[in-house]
Design a protein around this motif. Structure first.
Motif, PDB file in Angstrom:
ATOM      1  N   GLU A  84     -14.499  77.385   3.459  1.00  0.00           N
ATOM      2  CA  GLU A  84     -15.849  76.884   3.668  1.00  0.00           C
ATOM      3  C   GLU A  84     -15.837  75.378   3.470  1.00  0.00           C
ATOM      4  OE1 GLU A  84     -19.283  79.553   2.391  1.00  0.00           O
ATOM      5  OE2 GLU A  84     -17.739  80.133   0.927  1.00  0.00           O
ATOM      6  N   CYS A 107     -20.119  69.644  16.883  1.00  0.00           N
ATOM      7  CA  CYS A 107     -21.039  69.340  15.785  1.00  0.00           C
ATOM      8  C   CYS A 107     -22.242  68.552  16.278  1.00  0.00           C
ATOM      9  CB  CYS A 107     -20.313  68.570  14.685  1.00  0.00           C
ATOM     10  SG  CYS A 107     -19.040  69.519  13.827  1.00  0.00           S
ATOM     11  N   LEU A 161     -24.966  70.706  17.426  1.00  0.00           N
ATOM     12  CA  LEU A 161     -25.738  71.296  16.341  1.00  0.00           C
ATOM     13  C   LEU A 161     -26.793  70.320  15.831  1.00  0.00           C
ATOM     14  CD1 LEU A 161     -22.884  73.045  14.317  1.00  0.00           C
ATOM     15  CD2 LEU A 161     -24.397  74.052  16.019  1.00  0.00           C
ATOM     16  N   SER A 196     -29.586  70.223  18.154  1.00  0.00           N
ATOM     17  CA  SER A 196     -30.409  71.425  18.031  1.00  0.00           C
ATOM     18  C   SER A 196     -31.428  71.289  16.916  1.00  0.00           C
ATOM     19  CB  SER A 196     -29.512  72.641  17.763  1.00  0.00           C
ATOM     20  OG  SER A 196     -28.634  72.869  18.835  1.00  0.00           O
ATOM     21  N   ALA A 243     -26.888  76.646  15.160  1.00  0.00           N
ATOM     22  CA  ALA A 243     -25.724  77.402  14.690  1.00  0.00           C
ATOM     23  C   ALA A 243     -24.861  77.748  15.882  1.00  0.00           C
ATOM     24  CB  ALA A 243     -26.154  78.668  13.951  1.00  0.00           C
ATOM     25  N   THR A 296     -20.528  79.274  17.122  1.00  0.00           N
ATOM     26  CA  THR A 296     -19.182  79.720  16.775  1.00  0.00           C
ATOM     27  C   THR A 296     -18.211  79.256  17.846  1.00  0.00           C
ATOM     28  OG1 THR A 296     -19.556  81.856  17.879  1.00  0.00           O
ATOM     29  CG2 THR A 296     -19.923  81.766  15.493  1.00  0.00           C
ATOM     30  N   GLU A 338     -17.348  79.147  12.312  1.00  0.00           N
ATOM     31  CA  GLU A 338     -18.794  79.393  12.300  1.00  0.00           C
ATOM     32  C   GLU A 338     -19.460  78.165  11.691  1.00  0.00           C
ATOM     33  OE1 GLU A 338     -21.876  82.073   9.674  1.00  0.00           O
ATOM     34  OE2 GLU A 338     -19.941  82.967  10.233  1.00  0.00           O
ATOM     35  N   ALA A 339     -20.495  77.659  12.344  1.00  0.00           N
ATOM     36  CA  ALA A 339     -21.131  76.432  11.872  1.00  0.00           C
ATOM     37  C   ALA A 339     -22.644  76.547  11.989  1.00  0.00           C
ATOM     38  CB  ALA A 339     -20.639  75.235  12.683  1.00  0.00           C
ATOM     39  N   ARG A 340     -23.338  75.899  11.069  1.00  0.00           N
ATOM     40  CA  ARG A 340     -24.793  75.792  11.152  1.00  0.00           C
ATOM     41  C   ARG A 340     -25.199  74.422  10.635  1.00  0.00           C
ATOM     42  NH1 ARG A 340     -27.130  76.353   6.148  1.00  0.00           N
ATOM     43  NH2 ARG A 340     -25.795  77.260   4.526  1.00  0.00           N
ATOM     44  N   GLN A 379     -28.608  71.823   9.262  1.00  0.00           N
ATOM     45  CA  GLN A 379     -29.961  71.798   8.707  1.00  0.00           C
ATOM     46  C   GLN A 379     -30.273  70.398   8.193  1.00  0.00           C
ATOM     47  OE1 GLN A 379     -29.233  74.714   5.513  1.00  0.00           O
ATOM     48  NE2 GLN A 379     -29.713  73.096   4.031  1.00  0.00           N
ATOM     49  N   ILE A 429     -23.947  69.768   8.012  1.00  0.00           N
ATOM     50  CA  ILE A 429     -23.290  70.784   8.842  1.00  0.00           C
ATOM     51  C   ILE A 429     -22.356  71.579   7.942  1.00  0.00           C
ATOM     52  CG2 ILE A 429     -21.750  71.205  10.800  1.00  0.00           C
ATOM     53  CD1 ILE A 429     -22.796  68.657  12.060  1.00  0.00           C
ATOM     54  N   LYS A 444     -17.623  77.466   8.285  1.00  0.00           N
ATOM     55  CA  LYS A 444     -16.878  78.585   7.706  1.00  0.00           C
ATOM     56  C   LYS A 444     -15.741  78.939   8.662  1.00  0.00           C
ATOM     57  CE  LYS A 444     -20.732  80.815   5.270  1.00  0.00           C
ATOM     58  NZ  LYS A 444     -21.544  82.054   5.174  1.00  0.00           N
TER      59      LYS A 444
END
Length: 335
Positions: A160, A202, A205, A208, A221, A223, A232-234, A236, A253, A256
């Motif tokens: 992670e 990235c 993201l 987004s 998010a 993949t 896997e990425a998200r 916020q 960002i 995982k």
């Protein structure tokens, strides 16, 4: 080059390519088997970038970013025959004494190529060519039947990481783990990751998050298939602020690196000596569905299936399907 055909290793390769995983995810394990089946000094995989739909291209134009990947590359031996940025395939091949290559897909719709290089020893022969053609058939199957990255699959998190960036894509903080994961992604695209700015994956993201109200269907998010696993990425918001000071806000960002369960199960099967039939039975049972899952996938009689299940239990030291699953399926995290 005379050698004994290894039916167990061929079975392992066939099973690995039938688990619904993208070829890039399984390629490190697959090329290890290929080296045993066709002795070589280095192996390389090139995959062409999938063609984006018109809808995706229009969206990319609106958001000012390009959809990854740019194509995939994987080599299993450092500093030998590896195509680095600025080095042509011809230059890389010149380092090898013998080269054997096969195309993936059809001539009308090629997926890419698999190349084997031998630094010394005899040249590749007709048996090698036939075996590599068989490998290509398995790889083609994996490419044609792969689920989308992480779709409906569980897996185990192996790493992670996180990074912080501005809305313009400048990196403010980059953990060592995040840098390593993005280095891996860049190497697959035959690029160099500039640690000062976000790569396209990235950046999408971040866009987004920024345009969340304007484009609500774009979740922050995503993949991507990486060598040996799935990224896997998200994204916020990490700092508050009004729309008037939007450009001062920071985006986090979170990454995982997940090994999908089919690959974890396949690796666990290599810890015991199983016949090809026993291995296949154990694989499908491990993915879920018990004996019925194996029966639906294999053309075997009930008696043969029963004997295979019994042998699998004995070799793994368990007495039930629940006991087998406890061994083959470690604690999972949903992708």
């Amino acid at each position: 080059m005379s050698r004994k055909k290894n039916s167990r290793q061929w079975a392992r390769l066939r099973i690995l390519c039938s688990g619904g995983l993208h070829l890039m995810t399984i390629i490190p394990d697959a090329l290890e088997l290929v080296r045993e089946l066709i002795p070589n000094s280095a192996s390389q995989l090139f995959l062409h970038a999938p063609r984006a739909a018109d809808e995706d291209m229009q969206e990319a134009t609106v958001l000012g970013v390009l959809p990854p990947p740019n194509g995939y590359f994987y080599g299993d031996a450092a500093n030998f025959g590896v195509v680095a940025p600025g080095v042509s395939q011809a230059q890389a091949r010149a380092r090898a004494s013998h080269v054997l290559e096969v195309q993936l897909g059809s001539s009308a719709a090629p997926f890419g190529t698999v190349t084997l290089l031998r630094e010394e020893g005899p040249a590749f022969d007709r048996d090698d060519e036939e075996d590599l053609g068989r490998v290509a058939n398995y790889f083609d199957y994996a490419l044609r039947n792969a689920d989308s990255a992480g779709a409906g699959m569980s897996g185990t998190i192996e790493d992670e990481a996180m990074l912080l960036a501005t809305l313009g894509g400048d990196i403010l903080f980059l953990s060592d783990s995040a840098g390593a994961l993005l280095d891996l992604l860049a190497s697959q695209e035959q690029q160099v990751f500039d640690r000062r700015t976000l790569p396209p994956f990235c950046l999408r993201l971040v866009e987004s998050v920024v345009h969340g109200e304007r484009y609500p269907w774009r979740l922050p998010a995503g993949t991507l298939d990486l060598a040996g696993g799935v990224l896997e990425a998200r994204a916020q918001w990490m700092s508050s602020g009004s729309q008037d000071v939007l450009h001062h806000r920071t985006v986090g960002i979170f990454l995982k690196y997940v090994v999908p369960m089919p690959l974890r199960i396949w690796r666990a099967l290599g810890s015991v000596e199983l016949s090809p039939q026993q291995m296949e039975v154990a694989f499908w049972m491990g993915l879920g569905g018990g004996r019925e899952a194996a029966r639906s996938r294999m053309d075997v009689s009930d008696a043969v299936l029963r004997d295979c299940v019994k042998a699998v239990y004995e070799k793994f030291g368990c007495t039930s399907e629940a006991g087998l699953l406890a061994i083959l399926r470690p604690t999972v995290s949903r992708m």
